[in-house]
Scaffold this motif. Sequence first.
Motif: not given
Length: 136
Positions: A40-69
């Motif tokens: 889960k921790d490995g996945f969360n790290a990959l997912y967080a990085r993926s979201l951080s690269l996607t959020v500039p294009t789709f800011p509405w995904l940012a809520v997922s990044v802030m509460t990723l844990q």
Amino acid sequence: MLEPQKIKIFLEICPDEKTADIAFSLVEKVTAVVVKIIGKDGFNALYARSLSLTVPTFPWLAVSVMTLQDDDMLVLLKNSFVAQPPAAIRVASSLLLITFSDILCQLVGDQLTARILHDAFGGEIVEAVLGERRES
């Protein structure tokens, strides 16, 4: 490796009313397989990085990044999808999956990434999204 055009085509053929569920299902399937391999921790790290690269294009995904844990991270993503129009969901989920698979590929290589995605999507989705043919 996921081909952007094939993911886009797969999501475009699904009915508007099912777009959020199908897009979420793709993410959920990848999550289940990747968590089994890197935890889960490995996945969360990959997912967080993926979201951080996607959020500039789709800011509405940012809520997922802030509460990723939170254990509810996939629920947050699903809620993000439901609140958006189908066209935005299609593009955002495609970009998120492509970004995730690209990062995974850099870490574990093409062959293992292809196998992970094959295990995650399986059958019909493999053919539609990855463009692979089932072996007889």
